[in-house]
Every structure is written in structure tokens, then in C-alpha cells.
Scaffold this motif. Structure first.
Motif, PDB file in Angstrom:
ATOM      1  N   LEU A  65       0.846  -1.130   0.032  1.00 49.93           N
ATOM      2  CA  LEU A  65      -0.166   0.086   0.010  1.00 49.93           C
ATOM      3  C   LEU A  65       0.787   1.286   0.036  1.00 49.93           C
ATOM      4  N   ASN A  66       0.197   2.364  -0.484  1.00 49.69           N
ATOM      5  CA  ASN A  66       1.036   3.718  -0.596  1.00 49.69           C
ATOM      6  C   ASN A  66       0.698   4.305   0.926  1.00 49.69           C
ATOM      7  N   ASP A  67       1.102   5.437   1.142  1.00 44.96           N
ATOM      8  CA  ASP A  67       1.077   6.144   2.469  1.00 44.96           C
ATOM      9  C   ASP A  67      -0.394   6.442   2.558  1.00 44.96           C
ATOM     10  N   GLN A  68      -0.983   7.060   1.609  1.00 44.46           N
ATOM     11  CA  GLN A  68      -2.528   7.202   1.778  1.00 44.46           C
ATOM     12  C   GLN A  68      -3.501   6.047   2.080  1.00 44.46           C
ATOM     13  N   GLN A  69      -3.174   5.030   1.410  1.00 50.30           N
ATOM     14  CA  GLN A  69      -3.817   3.899   1.726  1.00 50.30           C
ATOM     15  C   GLN A  69      -3.601   3.161   3.004  1.00 50.30           C
ATOM     16  N   GLU A  70      -2.373   3.235   3.333  1.00 49.66           N
ATOM     17  CA  GLU A  70      -2.062   2.735   4.635  1.00 49.66           C
ATOM     18  C   GLU A  70      -2.511   3.559   5.937  1.00 49.66           C
TER      19      GLU A  70
ATOM     20  N   VAL B  10     -10.616   9.104  -5.228  1.00 48.09           N
ATOM     21  CA  VAL B  10     -11.012   9.463  -6.784  1.00 48.09           C
ATOM     22  C   VAL B  10     -10.877   8.153  -7.246  1.00 48.09           C
ATOM     23  N   THR B  11     -11.517   7.901  -8.765  1.00 46.40           N
ATOM     24  CA  THR B  11     -11.326   6.733  -9.268  1.00 46.40           C
ATOM     25  C   THR B  11     -10.043   6.284  -9.291  1.00 46.40           C
ATOM     26  N   GLY B  12      -9.533   5.135  -9.161  1.00 43.47           N
ATOM     27  CA  GLY B  12      -8.337   4.737  -9.375  1.00 43.47           C
ATOM     28  C   GLY B  12      -7.461   5.050  -8.355  1.00 43.47           C
ATOM     29  N   SER B  13      -7.859   5.395  -7.117  1.00 43.46           N
ATOM     30  CA  SER B  13      -7.306   5.830  -5.976  1.00 43.46           C
ATOM     31  C   SER B  13      -6.675   4.604  -5.017  1.00 43.46           C
ATOM     32  N   GLY B  14      -7.387   3.345  -5.533  1.00 42.09           N
ATOM     33  CA  GLY B  14      -6.704   2.212  -4.608  1.00 42.09           C
ATOM     34  C   GLY B  14      -7.739   1.914  -3.562  1.00 42.09           C
ATOM     35  N   LYS B  15      -8.915   2.464  -3.455  1.00 44.66           N
ATOM     36  CA  LYS B  15     -10.057   2.074  -2.629  1.00 44.66           C
ATOM     37  C   LYS B  15      -9.993   0.431  -2.508  1.00 44.66           C
ATOM     38  N   THR B  16     -10.219  -0.142  -3.533  1.00 47.70           N
ATOM     39  CA  THR B  16     -10.628  -1.632  -3.594  1.00 47.70           C
ATOM     40  C   THR B  16      -9.316  -2.399  -2.879  1.00 47.70           C
ATOM     41  N   GLU B  17      -7.974  -1.996  -2.997  1.00 50.31           N
ATOM     42  CA  GLU B  17      -7.048  -2.457  -2.394  1.00 50.31           C
ATOM     43  C   GLU B  17      -7.035  -2.443  -0.836  1.00 50.31           C
TER      44      GLU B  17
ATOM     45  N   ARG C 100      -4.633   9.551  -7.200  1.00 47.95           N
ATOM     46  CA  ARG C 100      -4.612   8.230  -8.000  1.00 47.95           C
ATOM     47  C   ARG C 100      -3.084   7.683  -7.649  1.00 47.95           C
ATOM     48  N   VAL C 101      -3.412   6.261  -7.624  1.00 49.25           N
ATOM     49  CA  VAL C 101      -2.051   5.526  -7.460  1.00 49.25           C
ATOM     50  C   VAL C 101      -0.977   5.787  -8.212  1.00 49.25           C
ATOM     51  N   GLU C 102       0.032   5.728  -7.857  1.00 51.42           N
ATOM     52  CA  GLU C 102       1.469   6.069  -8.372  1.00 51.42           C
ATOM     53  C   GLU C 102       1.104   7.482  -9.169  1.00 51.42           C
ATOM     54  N   GLU C 103       0.556   8.518  -8.560  1.00 52.45           N
ATOM     55  CA  GLU C 103       0.568   9.711  -8.909  1.00 52.45           C
ATOM     56  C   GLU C 103       0.169   9.834 -10.525  1.00 52.45           C
ATOM     57  N   ARG C 104      -0.708   9.076 -10.834  1.00 49.86           N
ATOM     58  CA  ARG C 104      -1.357   9.115 -12.264  1.00 49.86           C
ATOM     59  C   ARG C 104      -2.307  10.353 -12.128  1.00 49.86           C
ATOM     60  N   ALA C 105      -2.406  11.125 -13.215  1.00 46.43           N
ATOM     61  CA  ALA C 105      -3.043  12.473 -13.355  1.00 46.43           C
ATOM     62  C   ALA C 105      -4.620  12.173 -13.547  1.00 46.43           C
TER      63      ALA C 105
ATOM     64  N   LEU D 293     -15.246  -0.357 -14.801  1.00 43.36           N
ATOM     65  CA  LEU D 293     -14.320  -0.791 -15.705  1.00 43.36           C
ATOM     66  C   LEU D 293     -12.975  -0.266 -15.669  1.00 43.36           C
ATOM     67  N   ASP D 294     -11.796  -1.001 -15.924  1.00 45.87           N
ATOM     68  CA  ASP D 294     -10.769  -0.534 -15.788  1.00 45.87           C
ATOM     69  C   ASP D 294     -10.008  -1.046 -17.024  1.00 45.87           C
ATOM     70  N   PHE D 295      -9.827  -0.124 -17.994  1.00 49.66           N
ATOM     71  CA  PHE D 295      -9.088  -0.535 -19.209  1.00 49.66           C
ATOM     72  C   PHE D 295      -8.045   0.493 -19.563  1.00 49.66           C
TER      73      PHE D 295
ATOM     74  N   GLY E 275      -7.446   7.589 -18.579  1.00 52.63           N
ATOM     75  CA  GLY E 275      -6.306   7.892 -17.876  1.00 52.63           C
ATOM     76  C   GLY E 275      -5.660   7.036 -16.732  1.00 52.63           C
ATOM     77  N   ARG E 276      -6.041   5.645 -16.796  1.00 54.22           N
ATOM     78  CA  ARG E 276      -5.651   4.739 -15.890  1.00 54.22           C
ATOM     79  C   ARG E 276      -4.456   4.181 -15.998  1.00 54.22           C
ATOM     80  N   SER E 277      -3.686   4.585 -16.968  1.00 49.96           N
ATOM     81  CA  SER E 277      -2.432   3.778 -17.389  1.00 49.96           C
ATOM     82  C   SER E 277      -1.272   5.279 -17.679  1.00 49.96           C
TER      83      SER E 277
HETATM   84  P1  ADP Z   1     -10.373   2.162  -6.884  1.00 47.61           P
HETATM   85  O1  ADP Z   1     -11.027   1.037  -6.400  1.00 47.61           O
HETATM   86  O2  ADP Z   1     -10.262   3.262  -6.112  1.00 47.61           O
HETATM   87  O3  ADP Z   1     -10.712   2.884  -8.072  1.00 47.61           O
HETATM   88  P2  ADP Z   1      -8.307   0.441  -7.309  1.00 47.61           P
HETATM   89  O4  ADP Z   1      -7.934  -0.179  -5.955  1.00 47.61           O
HETATM   90  O5  ADP Z   1      -9.027  -0.360  -8.434  1.00 47.61           O
HETATM   91  O6  ADP Z   1      -8.673   1.756  -6.956  1.00 47.61           O
HETATM   92  O7  ADP Z   1      -6.799   0.672  -7.884  1.00 47.61           O
HETATM   93  C1  ADP Z   1      -6.610   1.299  -9.062  1.00 47.61           C
HETATM   94  C2  ADP Z   1      -5.423   0.477  -9.971  1.00 47.61           C
HETATM   95  O8  ADP Z   1      -4.294   0.698  -9.007  1.00 47.61           O
HETATM   96  C3  ADP Z   1      -5.664  -0.900  -9.965  1.00 47.61           C
HETATM   97  O9  ADP Z   1      -5.163  -1.380 -10.960  1.00 47.61           O
HETATM   98  C4  ADP Z   1      -4.771  -1.435  -8.821  1.00 47.61           C
HETATM   99  O10 ADP Z   1      -4.233  -2.760  -9.001  1.00 47.61           O
HETATM  100  C5  ADP Z   1      -3.702  -0.471  -8.648  1.00 47.61           C
HETATM  101  N1  ADP Z   1      -3.191  -0.202  -7.194  1.00 47.61           N
HETATM  102  C6  ADP Z   1      -4.115  -0.104  -6.184  1.00 47.61           C
HETATM  103  N2  ADP Z   1      -3.160   0.160  -5.097  1.00 47.61           N
HETATM  104  C7  ADP Z   1      -1.983  -0.125  -5.532  1.00 47.61           C
HETATM  105  C8  ADP Z   1      -0.615   0.039  -4.969  1.00 47.61           C
HETATM  106  N3  ADP Z   1      -0.581   0.155  -3.414  1.00 47.61           N
HETATM  107  N4  ADP Z   1       0.459  -0.083  -5.701  1.00 47.61           N
HETATM  108  C9  ADP Z   1       0.260  -0.447  -6.869  1.00 47.61           C
HETATM  109  N5  ADP Z   1      -0.891  -0.449  -7.731  1.00 47.61           N
HETATM  110  C10 ADP Z   1      -1.739  -0.140  -6.946  1.00 47.61           C
END
Ligand code: ADP
Ligand code: ZN
Length: 775
Positions: A240-245, A268-275, A422-427, A590-592, A630-632
Motif C-alpha cells: 500500500l502507498n501512504d494514503q492507503q496505509e 477518486v477513481t483509481g485511488s486504490g480503494k479496492t486494495e 490516484r495510485v502512482e501519481e497518475r493524473a 471498468l478498468d481498461f 487515464g488509468r495508465s
Molecule cells: P479504486 O477502487 O479506487 O478505483 P483500485 O483499487 O481499483 O482503485 O486501484 C486502481 C489501480 O491501481 C488498480 O489497477 C490497482 O491494481 C492499482 N493499485 C491499487 N493500489 C496499488 C498500490 N498500492 N500499488 C500499486 N498499484 C496499486
């Protein structure tokens, strides 16, 4: 004993014989353990009727051992003593003698379907959503479970624990000895077939041993249906990154404190909530507990579901295509504690997990979390109550929380956890708001304007993929007569018809009425024009404009067959399809990574609904659809076409500014005295007779008004008036609203007023507490 006089009146032969056999059913108390009491036992029974009242029935002696709270029973009901199935909600001695009570006729279930904590939860739902306990109980147990689908009773035999002692002085035949030997060696209950095979005997010796009380016959329910395990590739948890932690820490702290707390995970979408959900559940599973994950709709969130399956052993996915037998099997597995993670849509909030540790609601803003039929509960509130009863955390996740949830966070009732990046500072993708008012292409009737079209060409040239979102299915939503200027309406409903070109019909999206409609239904003129675009016309336009690309349309018309959705997504994922267009079906999760352009074809459709949440829904839709790109590292852009570019919902969504939108919208809501500042309930009446339903609505409102006055309740009454959709399936609809800052006031009002409402035939009514559908 006060009751003993009555007790002597019990004549066993007065009661119909039930089919149950005297053999012990596994898990139930044995008859002699409970039958000793001399008291007269009574059961409180609730039935699936709109009467919130428990009825008292006497329990005949021969059912005493079988009956438990949470089981269903058959009882004679009403004047005609028709047999009904109801739930036993409590058991106890009868307080008064000589009461003319009826008798429980039989016990339906072998084991309780409702646990004690589920009793509390369902009672709460009946109070909160103003329906009867019986309606709720019936609604929370899946039909397949009630029918015991896919199972049958089989008989097994085991050796009596005291057999050694009992063998003293007993003579057994050689075959009987062989049977005892087999049962002793195997040390588990065996079927007759298994015994016969090992002991080389017929059924005779086994029966003889049962008679001699040396062997016990058990009846057990087995599932004929056992699903194939699905092979899913396993993945490791991410670091996990810091904000997720930080977010995870808060949830885990609360888990360990064994106290209920609701968290709003705003990311925000793609911020790593699911993780974050996954790793919180990891903790819960580590304690030997279970977690429930609620998603808006299983079939529309395949990627989320797979992520859970790839991380945990024994995940139960409760999707709507399960057969009754499958559903029953899962339910039993969950109840046994054999499932770690339960993923499902709204009804999974009732999953009978024995040691629940956490509930997660993903995309908590989705309207599908409100049930549209009795019991009209909101999953979020039910989950909150269940989490409170079980003293566990509830996590609500969203990029665009409902204002209800946001308000609770702002007023410190719930804890807000933020994942702003967003994770990994994606814009976040840049959003371009395109004013369609002077666009020549739109003016000549196209759905795609100049700016969006050239954006699509650029994206496709760079071998990116495109998603187009339009929340209108069919070909064209307006069938307009140029002679009389009227739009064709459904003859049964107060809505316009939509032209569906694939089927060549004009279709009502409310009642499915269809007609060929060559001439205007009003004036008979033959010149009907098809105005506006639904997804079918959009598809045609895209095919015309982008001949060299593969296009796929996803809406409820094109995705009818089970499996077509996942097949379509696979084609998009592997690049066979470059342009995906569709309704809100494609707006979710969806995540493409290769999607570099998202077009919102018409942001105005949701904006101009007669609904207090129209702005909120528009903001949510644009934000969610924008989140599909903008997910990659490739980045992405969003184009939003609108004729109201200055609308705050659109402008804030374009800026990815949830806080700004929430602040603005909260002020509006406060000024309008609507949720989240006040609670609403909506009473809807319907009848085939328009004048009659209007009169009844007036009558209802008058009674409500009087009750408010007499009881000095702080409730406002708004209406009555025709409902926004004033006719559905030949029924005229009227409604009025109740509004209060304390929801308890509405409950109090309705419980008193409801008894005084006129009960005549020819009309029906419902009350919808915390309505989300305002039509
Ligand atoms: P959200 O639920 O907020 O939309 P996700 O949990 O689906 O976000 O995360 C978005 C993308 O980033 C996914 O592809 C996920 O695998 C990846 N991701 C999430 N957390 C991390 C992390 N700590 N390090 C690297 N990639 C991550
Ligand atoms: Zn209709």
C-alpha cells in the motif's frame, strides 16, 4: 401453575399428525430434552402481510421439541383459518388462561432461518421502513433457501455412544455384529448403501440394531447440487502507498476495538480503494471472521469481483443468475462459516455469516442500493444497523459519495478517510466541456459534435480506445408529429414512446407496450419524425463516421443473453473493438488502461429530471464515466457535450472538484429543506380511476394532517399532487411527501395515521421511506 389447567385440555389426537418422523434431525434438541415442562407454550408468529402484528398460537406437545425462534411454521389464519406460513419470532409461556388461541399446525424448517441478531435487524427494518416484520423476514431469506432447493433428506446411521454398555447380555446375529463393527471402524454416520457394501448385508440387520437402540438413525439434508470450484489465478496483495496505509490503519484499529464505526472512504477513481478493502478483509479473515462486500450489480462489476476471487480462499459470489439450488448451497455454506468473503448486490447484506467482521459497500452512491419493492430498505442504512448490532466497522467507498453520507462525515457522525490521489501519481484526466448549442453537426441532428469527433479521431490514430456514454437506449426518444406537434405517448403510461429500429417498433420503457406506429396516434397524420438519439442511433452514426474501426454497443437491448456482457468486455480488453458505446452499463468500475478518450454524449439527459438529486446524479455520472480513462501512463481525456456548460454539476465534475460540488449542492439542499437536511417519505396511491385516486389522496392527506396536529409532530406534509409519472400501466398515480428532521417523527406519525386510513377496494398505496426514485 396457572397454565396447568389448560394444559390438561391438550388432547394429542385433536392435532393433525405431522409428517415428521421420530428420528432425531441433526442439530435439533432431542424430544426428551424439552418436553418435560408442564407450561403451555405459545409462539408469536408474523406473516407476510402488511399487518405489523405478531399473532399468538399455542404449540401442541408433539411440536414442542421441534419449534425454535427463527423457523417458519404453518398456522391457521383469519376467519376462514386458511393455512399460512409465518415466522416464529418468539416462544414463551402463555400469560392468560382460557384464551381462545389457535394452534400451530406444523413446523416447516428443520433449523432456524433467522439468527437472533438477524431478528433484531429485521425488526429494525420493519420499523424504519414502515412495513411489517413478516414482510421483511420473508424478503430476507432467498426463495431457494425457503424451498430447500437442490437438497433431499437422506438417512444415515451411527453407533449409539453407549453401545458397549448396552451390549451386556444382548445376543446379536453375525450380520448384526458385522454392521456394528463397520460403524465402529468408520466412526462416522454411514448410509445404508455404505453399510451394506462393507458388511455384506441387507437392510434387515441395520433395522434390527436401530430397534434395539444400539444404532441411531439420523436424517440429514444433503445437497444434490455442489458447484464446480472456479479456477482463478491467485495474486498477492499489493504494497500500500501512504494514503492507503493511513486509511487501512483506521479501519483495523476500529476492528480491534470491537466497536461499530462507519467509515466513508472517499477516493477518486483509481485511488486504490479496492486494495484498502481487500487488506482490511485480510485482517478480518485472519481473525476467523467473514466479510461482506456489496457492489451495485455483480454482472456490471466483473473486474472487482475477480479481484476478490484472486485474493481469498472461498469467496461466495451471489449474482442474479444463480439457480435456486446454487443460491441455497451458498447460503448454507455461508451459514456454516465455510465462506470467508461474500460478494453480492444489495440482498447480500442479509448473508447469514456467523461471525461477521466487516461490511464494505463499494460505490455507495449507486441507486441500486435502494430496494424498489417492499421492504423498501436502503442497503447502506441496513448495513449500518447490522454493523452496529454486530459491533463491527462498515466501510462505504466512493469517488462521489452521496450527500447523505458526506453530511454524516461533515457532522462527525462517520469518519471520512480520503484518498485524494490516484495510485502512482497518475493524473486525473483533463475534462473538456463542449457547448453544443452552436455546433453545426448537432444542429443537423447528429449526436456527436465537431469537437468530440475530432478528439475521437486523434485518440484512435494514436491507437487508443474510445468509450462513448449515452444514457438512453433505443434509436430515438421522441416520435414527433409535424402536423399536430405532439410526441407519441404510451396509451397505458404517462411517458413518450422510444423508437427501436432493430425491432422496428415504438416501445414504452415503463410497461414494454409496443406498436408499429405509422401514423400519429393523436391526429392520424403519416409524417412522424424521429428526433433525438438513443444508443442505437448513436451506433449508426459512429459506424457511418468511423468506418475503419470496430464498434460495440452495450445496453440492455444488446446485452440480453447471460454472458454477452463479459464476452463484449473481453473483446474490448484485447483490442478487437476500438469504440465501446453504451448506457450506464459501461459507466461503472471498468478498468481498461488503453482507453484514452471518454465522451459523454449528452450530459443534459440526467440534469433535467424532476428529481431533487438530478444535479448530484449528473455530477456522479460524469465523474464515474471520466474515471474510465487515464488509468495508465498513456493518460486520457474526457469530452462532455452539453447545452448547459455553466451548470455547477457539470463544471465541478470537469474540475474533479467533489468538495466544491458538495459545498454548492449542500447549500441548495439546505435552502430547499430536502435531504440530507431533512428526511423524506413518499406516499404513492394508484388506481385505474383517476378521480377516485385523487379523492383518496386528499382523504389520506387530511388524516395525516390531523394526526400531525393532534400528536404535535414536527412533520411537514407536501401535496397531494399527481406523481411526476402520472400514469403507469393504466393506473393513475398520486403522491404526497412527508418531511421531518427526525425520521422517528415520520415513523410515529405513520404508525398512528395508518390505522385510520380508509380501506376500500379499487386503489392501492405504498409508503417509501427515504425515497430515491421520485417518479
Ligand atoms: P479504486 O477502487 O479506487 O478505483 P483500485 O483499487 O481499483 O482503485 O486501484 C486502481 C489501480 O491501481 C488498480 O489497477 C490497482 O491494481 C492499482 N493499485 C491499487 N493500489 C496499488 C498500490 N498500492 N500499488 C500499486 N498499484 C496499486
Ligand atoms: Zn407504457
Amino acid at each position: 401453575m396457572e397454565n396447568s389447567a389448560t394444559a390438561t385440555l391438550i388432547q394429542p389426537e385433536l392435532f393433525p399428525e405431522t409428517k415428521r418422523e421420530s428420528e432425531a434431525v441433526v442439530g435439533n434438541p432431542l424430544p426428551w430434552e424439552t418436553a418435560a415442562s408442564e407450561d403451555l407454550l405459545a409462539a408469536q408468529v408474523v406473516v407476510n402481510r402488511p399487518i405489523d402484528k405478531a399473532f399468538t398460537y399455542l404449540v401442541p406437545d408433539h411440536l414442542r421439541a421441534d419449534i425454535q425462534t427463527g423457523q417458519r411454521v404453518r398456522v391457521p389464519f383469519g376467519k376462514g383459518d386458511r393455512l399460512l406460513t409465518g415466522f416464529c419470532v418468539s416462544l414463551g409461556p402463555v400469560s392468560k388462561t382460557g384464551r381462545d388461541l389457535k394452534w400451530v399446525q406444523s413446523v416447516v424448517d428443520e433449523l432456524p432461518l433467522i439468527t437472533p441478531s438477524m431478528m433484531d435487524l429485521t425488526r429494525w427494518i420493519a420499523d424504519r421502513y414502515l412495513c411489517s416484520w413478516g414482510q421483511v423476514l420473508d424478503g430476507v431469506v432467498p426463495t431457494g433457501v425457503k424451498q430447500r432447493a437442490g437438497t433431499r433428506l437422506i438417512r444415515r446411521f451411527r453407533i449409539h455412544p453407549d453401545t458397549q454398555a448396552r451390549l451386556e447380555g444382548v445376543r446379536l446375529s453375525a450380520k448384526q455384529q458385522a454392521v456394528l463393527q463397520v460403524l465402529q471402524d468408520r466412526d462416522e454416520p454411514l448410509t445404508l448403501e455404505e453399510i451394506s457394501a462393507s458388511a455384506h448385508c441387507s437392510a434387515g440387520p441395520v433395522q434390527a440394531l436401530v430397534k434395539k437402540n444400539l444404532v441411531i438413525a439420523l436424517r440429514e439434508r444433503t445437497h444434490d447440487f455442489v458447484p464446480e470450484p472456479t479456477a482463478i489465478e491467485r495474486n498477492d496483495d499489493l504494497k500500500l502507498n501512504d494514503q492507503q496505509e493511513v486509511a487501512l490503519r483506521s479501519i483495523v484499529d476500529s476492528l480491534q476495538a470491537k466497536q461499530h464505526q462507519t467509515f466513508l472512504l472517499h477516493g477518486v477513481t483509481g485511488s486504490g480503494k479496492t486494495e484498502v478493502y481487500i487488506q482490511a478483509i485480510r485482517e478480518v479473515v485472519g481473525y476467523g471472521r467473514q466479510a461482506i462486500v456489496l457492489v451495485p450489480e455483480i454482472s456490471l462489476t466483473p473486474q472487482t469481483v475477480q479481484r476478490f476471487q484472486s485474493r481469498f480462499d472461498s469467496v461466495a459470489v451471489l449474482h442474479s443468475h444463480l439457480s435456486a439450488a446454487e443460491r441455497h448451497w451458498h447460503w448454507q455454506q455461508i451459514r456454516r462459516g465455510a465462506v470467508n468473503v461474500i460478494v453480492g448486490a444489495r440482498s447480500a447484506v442479509f448473508a447469514p455469516a456467523p461471525h461477521l467482521g466487516l461490511i464494505v459497500i463499494d460505490e455507495e452512491h449507486e441507486t441500486s442500493f435502494k430496494q424498489d419493492s417492499t421492504p423498501r430498505y436502503h442497503t447502506r442504512e441496513v448495513a449500518r444497523e447490522r454493523a452496529r448490532i454486530e459491533k463491527i466497522p462498515l466501510v462505504l467507498g466512493s469517488a462521489t459519495p452521496t450527500l447523505e453520507s458526506w453530511h454524516r462525515g461533515q457532522t462527525r457522525k462517520d469518519v471520512v478517510l480520503s484518498l485524494p490521489k490516484r495510485v502512482e501519481e497518475r493524473a486525473m484526466p483533463p475534462v473538456v466541456v463542449v457547448d453544443t448549442r452552436n455546433d453545426p453537426q448537432i444542429e443537423r441532428g447528429d449526436a456527436i459534435g465537431r469537437v468530440l469527433e475530432s478528439g475521437m479521431r486523434t485518440a484512435l490514430k494514436d491507437s487508443g480506445q474510445v468509450i462513448l456514454f449515452l444514457n438512453l437506449r433505443g434509436f430515438s426518444p421522441t416520435l414527433w408529429c409535424r402536423a399536430c406537434g405532439v410526441s407519441a405517448k404510451c396509451p397505458h403510461c404517462d411517458v413518450t414512446l422510444t423508437w427501436h429500429r432493430d425491432r422496428n417498433v415504438a416501445l414504452c420503457h415503463v410497461c414494454n407496450y409496443q406498436t408499429i406506429l405509422r401514423n400519429c396516434p393523436e391526429c392520424g397524420h403519416a409524417g412522424i419524425r424521429r428526433l433525438g438519439s438513443g444508443t442505437q442511433r448513436l451506433e449508426e452514426e459512429v459506424r457511418r463516421k468511423f468506418k475503419e474501426h470496430k464498434i460495440l454497443r452495450m445496453d440492455s437491448d444488446s446485452m440480453r443473453r447471460h454472458g454477452s456482457y463479459s464476452a463484449a468486455l473481453a473483446a474490448f480488453r484485447n483490442g478487437d473493438v476500438q469504440i465501446l458505446l453504451g448506457t450506464q452499463m459501461i459507466a461503472k468500475g471498468l478498468d481498461f488502461p488503453n482507453v484514452t478518450l471518454v465522451g459523454v454524449v449528452d450530459a443534459d439527459t440526467s440534469l433535467h429530471q424532476p428529481d431533487l438529486r438530478a444535479a448530484e446524479r449528473t455530477f456522479q455520472l460524469i465523474s464515474q464515466v471520466a474515471g474510465r480513462t487515464g488509468r495508465s501512463h498513456r493518460g486520457g481525456r474526457v469530452f462532455v457535450q452539453t447545452s448547459s456548460p455553466g451548470e455547477p454539476a457539470i463544471a465541478f465534475a470537469a474540475d474533479h472538484d467533489y468538495h466544491g460540488f458538495a459545498r454548492h449542492e449542500m447549500q441548495q439542499r439546505q435552502a430547499m429543506h430536502v435531504p440530507p437536511f431533512r428526511h423524506l417519505a413518499r406516499v404513492i396511491l394508484r388506481s385505474e380511476d383517476e378521480a377516485f385516486v385523487e379523492a383518496k389522496a386528499e382523504e389520506f392527506a387530511e388524516i395525516v394532517k390531523q394526526t400531525i396536529q393532534e400528536e404535535s409532530l414536527a412533520v411537514w406534509l407536501l401535496g397531494p399532487a399527481p406523481a411526476p409519472v402520472a400514469k403507469v400501466k393504466d393506473h393513475y398515480r398520486y403522491h404526497f411527501q412527508l418531511s421531518a428532521s427526525d425520521p422517528e417523527e415520520i415513523v410515529k406519525l405513520w404508525r398512528i395515521a395508518e390505522d385510520q386510513l380508509p380501506k376500500s377496494s379499487g386503489f392501492e398505496y405504498v409508503i417509501d421511506v427515504d425515497p430515491t426514485n421520485m417518479r
